[in-house]
Design a protein around this motif. Structure first.
Motif, PDB file in Angstrom:
ATOM      1  N   GLY A  41       0.808  -1.218   0.000  1.00 59.19           N
ATOM      2  CA  GLY A  41       0.000   0.000   0.000  1.00 59.19           C
ATOM      3  C   GLY A  41       0.836   1.262   0.000  1.00 59.19           C
ATOM      4  N   LEU A  42       1.880   1.300   0.839  1.00 65.12           N
ATOM      5  CA  LEU A  42       2.732   2.488   0.895  1.00 65.12           C
ATOM      6  C   LEU A  42       3.543   2.625  -0.385  1.00 65.12           C
ATOM      7  CD1 LEU A  42       3.709   4.908   2.509  1.00 65.12           C
ATOM      8  CD2 LEU A  42       5.465   3.446   3.548  1.00 65.12           C
TER       9      LEU A  42
ATOM     10  N   GLU B 184      10.654   4.331   5.480  1.00 63.74           N
ATOM     11  CA  GLU B 184       9.474   4.810   6.195  1.00 63.74           C
ATOM     12  C   GLU B 184       8.862   3.722   7.071  1.00 63.74           C
ATOM     13  OE1 GLU B 184       6.538   7.416   4.463  1.00 63.74           O
ATOM     14  OE2 GLU B 184       7.737   7.594   2.635  1.00 63.74           O
ATOM     15  N   LEU B 185       8.832   2.496   6.562  1.00 65.86           N
ATOM     16  CA  LEU B 185       8.185   1.415   7.292  1.00 65.86           C
ATOM     17  C   LEU B 185       9.023   0.842   8.423  1.00 65.86           C
ATOM     18  CD1 LEU B 185       6.444  -0.784   4.549  1.00 65.86           C
ATOM     19  CD2 LEU B 185       5.335   0.588   6.315  1.00 65.86           C
TER      20      LEU B 185
ATOM     21  N   CYS C 173       8.094  -5.669  -4.608  1.00 70.28           N
ATOM     22  CA  CYS C 173       7.464  -5.763  -3.286  1.00 70.28           C
ATOM     23  C   CYS C 173       7.946  -7.016  -2.545  1.00 70.28           C
ATOM     24  CB  CYS C 173       5.945  -5.770  -3.430  1.00 70.28           C
ATOM     25  SG  CYS C 173       5.259  -4.186  -3.989  1.00 70.28           S
ATOM     26  N   ARG C 174       8.104  -8.127  -3.273  1.00 66.35           N
ATOM     27  CA  ARG C 174       8.635  -9.353  -2.660  1.00 66.35           C
ATOM     28  C   ARG C 174      10.051  -9.125  -2.137  1.00 66.35           C
ATOM     29  NH1 ARG C 174      11.733 -13.381  -5.686  1.00 66.35           N
ATOM     30  NH2 ARG C 174      11.917 -15.321  -4.502  1.00 66.35           N
ATOM     31  N   MET C 175      10.861  -8.442  -2.927  1.00 67.48           N
ATOM     32  CA  MET C 175      12.227  -8.150  -2.525  1.00 67.48           C
ATOM     33  C   MET C 175      12.256  -7.200  -1.322  1.00 67.48           C
ATOM     34  SD  MET C 175      15.200  -6.285  -4.788  1.00 67.48           S
ATOM     35  CE  MET C 175      14.860  -7.352  -6.192  1.00 67.48           C
ATOM     36  N   ALA C 176      11.441  -6.163  -1.379  1.00 63.61           N
ATOM     37  CA  ALA C 176      11.404  -5.203  -0.273  1.00 63.61           C
ATOM     38  C   ALA C 176      10.952  -5.878   1.020  1.00 63.61           C
ATOM     39  CB  ALA C 176      10.456  -4.057  -0.625  1.00 63.61           C
ATOM     40  N   TYR C 177      10.004  -6.769   0.912  1.00 66.96           N
ATOM     41  CA  TYR C 177       9.510  -7.517   2.075  1.00 66.96           C
ATOM     42  C   TYR C 177      10.635  -8.342   2.698  1.00 66.96           C
ATOM     43  CZ  TYR C 177       6.298 -10.700   4.622  1.00 66.96           C
ATOM     44  OH  TYR C 177       5.627 -11.439   5.572  1.00 66.96           O
TER      45      TYR C 177
ATOM     46  N   ALA D 222       2.657   1.747  -3.357  1.00 68.33           N
ATOM     47  CA  ALA D 222       1.759   2.284  -4.383  1.00 68.33           C
ATOM     48  C   ALA D 222       1.534   3.783  -4.199  1.00 68.33           C
ATOM     49  CB  ALA D 222       0.428   1.543  -4.340  1.00 68.33           C
ATOM     50  N   ALA D 223       1.470   4.216  -2.948  1.00 71.25           N
ATOM     51  CA  ALA D 223       1.217   5.632  -2.662  1.00 71.25           C
ATOM     52  C   ALA D 223       2.420   6.514  -2.962  1.00 71.25           C
ATOM     53  CB  ALA D 223       0.824   5.791  -1.191  1.00 71.25           C
ATOM     54  N   ARG D 224       3.619   5.937  -2.983  1.00 69.26           N
ATOM     55  CA  ARG D 224       4.848   6.714  -3.156  1.00 69.26           C
ATOM     56  C   ARG D 224       5.394   6.696  -4.580  1.00 69.26           C
ATOM     57  NH1 ARG D 224       3.180   8.620   0.829  1.00 69.26           N
ATOM     58  NH2 ARG D 224       4.146   8.614   2.909  1.00 69.26           N
ATOM     59  N   GLN D 225       4.794   5.932  -5.464  1.00 65.61           N
ATOM     60  CA  GLN D 225       5.312   5.822  -6.821  1.00 65.61           C
ATOM     61  C   GLN D 225       5.244   7.145  -7.572  1.00 65.61           C
ATOM     62  OE1 GLN D 225       3.493   2.644  -9.055  1.00 65.61           O
ATOM     63  NE2 GLN D 225       3.802   1.166  -7.395  1.00 65.61           N
ATOM     64  N   GLY D 226       6.257   7.368  -8.398  1.00 67.98           N
ATOM     65  CA  GLY D 226       6.287   8.536  -9.257  1.00 67.98           C
ATOM     66  C   GLY D 226       6.024   8.154 -10.702  1.00 67.98           C
ATOM     67  N   PHE D 227       6.383   9.037 -11.620  1.00 69.71           N
ATOM     68  CA  PHE D 227       6.081   8.821 -13.030  1.00 69.71           C
ATOM     69  C   PHE D 227       6.889   7.668 -13.636  1.00 69.71           C
ATOM     70  CE2 PHE D 227       5.136  13.486 -12.624  1.00 69.71           C
ATOM     71  CZ  PHE D 227       3.763  13.356 -12.740  1.00 69.71           C
ATOM     72  N   PHE D 228       8.199   7.650 -13.363  1.00 74.38           N
ATOM     73  CA  PHE D 228       9.003   6.630 -14.034  1.00 74.38           C
ATOM     74  C   PHE D 228       8.649   5.228 -13.546  1.00 74.38           C
ATOM     75  CE2 PHE D 228      12.462   4.155 -15.621  1.00 74.38           C
ATOM     76  CZ  PHE D 228      12.802   4.779 -16.805  1.00 74.38           C
ATOM     77  N   ASP D 229       8.336   5.095 -12.285  1.00 74.05           N
ATOM     78  CA  ASP D 229       7.944   3.781 -11.769  1.00 74.05           C
ATOM     79  C   ASP D 229       6.747   3.219 -12.528  1.00 74.05           C
ATOM     80  OD1 ASP D 229       9.788   3.016  -9.949  1.00 74.05           O
ATOM     81  OD2 ASP D 229       8.640   3.547  -8.176  1.00 74.05           O
ATOM     82  N   GLN D 230       5.804   4.067 -12.849  1.00 73.93           N
ATOM     83  CA  GLN D 230       4.621   3.592 -13.566  1.00 73.93           C
ATOM     84  C   GLN D 230       5.001   3.066 -14.949  1.00 73.93           C
ATOM     85  OE1 GLN D 230       1.154   6.313 -13.294  1.00 73.93           O
ATOM     86  NE2 GLN D 230       2.307   7.390 -11.710  1.00 73.93           N
TER      87      GLN D 230
END
Length: 332
Positions: A57-58, A117-118, A82-86, A60-68
């Motif tokens: 969720g976080l 942040e998390l 997300c799997r790697m970050a986890y 997705a909320a923090r993504q910018g233009f290039f990420d999309q």
């Protein structure tokens, strides 16, 4: 590092900051290359876990233009990020001291920022990009706690720069984990020197993660996987004319700087005793390397199964020594 001046000059000539500069600037600013719909995580492919849901969720909320643009271009790269970050988040919890993370080439540094942040101080991160547009996206949600950003190409972030910058001096002693995300292939095929240069920033026993697009042994295999990516995945997010336009403007240049897994194995093996593949999507693979088997195994143990449909997976023997894997492929 021997031959440093020659290496820096080679990087300065790299396509990423020369002929491809306009593409990356416009995409990072959201002026072009935007998908027709925003990519989102397919949560059916990931474990049902409260911590992971919060991370997704976080992120997705923090993504910018290039990420999309990026996550709409590579099949299930968003789920893998997300799997790697986890895994990094859980790995950091086993440490007595905060984990230092260096993420080079991850555009606006969404993953690194999200982790900082998390983690409530357990992960201190530094992201790097030549584009001021990416930095603007990084700062769009305010100055994040424990996350910093260097505006410049990776080869200009030297030890002297780290130690002389008050904001970055806390990273001068090195990083516990470094992520190279499709960066080297935008400069040259000189993986040996690229890895040598960046490894200067890695602490003893640290982990170096590589996410790259690799050449296949068979050119036809490479082409078929590209067709699958373009028509089976990218078509969900981009019109066909844009896919062809990027192929002509960017991917042909990038192909010239890609290496095979065999070449990568030799380059990594010069610096690390252990290296395994952790993810595969078509022509893309993720590798994790370290001189500490204990640290590498602990990191790997925090990773769930890859969140990707089987039809995109061609290298299924994950967590096997890359050297052994390449040797087995050569015998076929």
């Amino acid at each position: 590092m021997r031959g440093l001046d020659d290496f820096l000059a080679e990087c300065d000539r790299g396509p990423r900051i020369n002929e491809l500069k306009g593409f990356f600037a416009a995409t990072a600013a959201g002026q072009s290359g935007m998908p027709i719909r925003r990519p989102s995580v397919d949560t059916r492919l990931l474990p049902s876990d409260a911590l992971l849901r919060g991370l997704v969720g976080l992120h997705a909320a923090r993504q910018g233009f290039f990420d999309q643009h990026y996550h709409g271009s590579i099949p299930y790269r968003l789920e893998e990020e997300c799997r790697m970050a986890y895994a990094v988040l859980k790995y950091a919890r086993y440490r007595q001291t905060p984990l230092s993370l260096y993420s080079l080439g991850t555009a606006e540094g969404t993953m690194a920022r999200t982790l900082s942040e998390l983690s409530s101080g357990k992960i201190r991160s530094l992201s790097c990009s030549p584009n001021a547009e990416n930095y603007k996206c990084f700062m769009a949600y305010g100055e994040p706690p424990d996350a910093d950003f260097f505006v410049g190409p990776f080869h200009r972030l030297t030890k002297d720069v780290l130690s002389s910058d008050v904001r970055l001096a806390k990273f001068a002693s090195g990083f516990d984990l470094i992520l190279e995300d499709t960066t080297f292939q935008m400069y040259s095929p000189n993986r040996a020197k690229q890895i040598e240069f960046v490894s200067q920033h890695l602490k003893e026993g640290g982990i170096f993660v590589f996410v790259e697009k690799f050449r296949a042994v068979d050119d036809n295999d490479y082409a078929r996987r590209e067709w699958q990516k373009d028509f089976g995945f990218k078509a969900r997010y981009f019109p066909q004319d844009e896919i062809e336009k990027k192929k002509a403007a960017v991917l042909t240049t990038m192909f010239n700087n890609e290496v095979t897994l065999q070449e990568m194995s030799r380059a990594v093996g010069t610096h690390f005793n252990h290296c395994v593949m952790t993810w595969n999507s078509g022509n893309f693979c993720s590798l994790a390397a370290s001189n500490s088997r204990e640290n590498l195994n602990l990191y790997l143990s925090q990773m769930g199964d890859p969140a990707i449909p089987n039809e995109y997976v061609y290298e299924a023997e994950l967590h096997r020594s890359l050297t052994d894997y390449v040797a087995a492929m050569q015998q076929k």
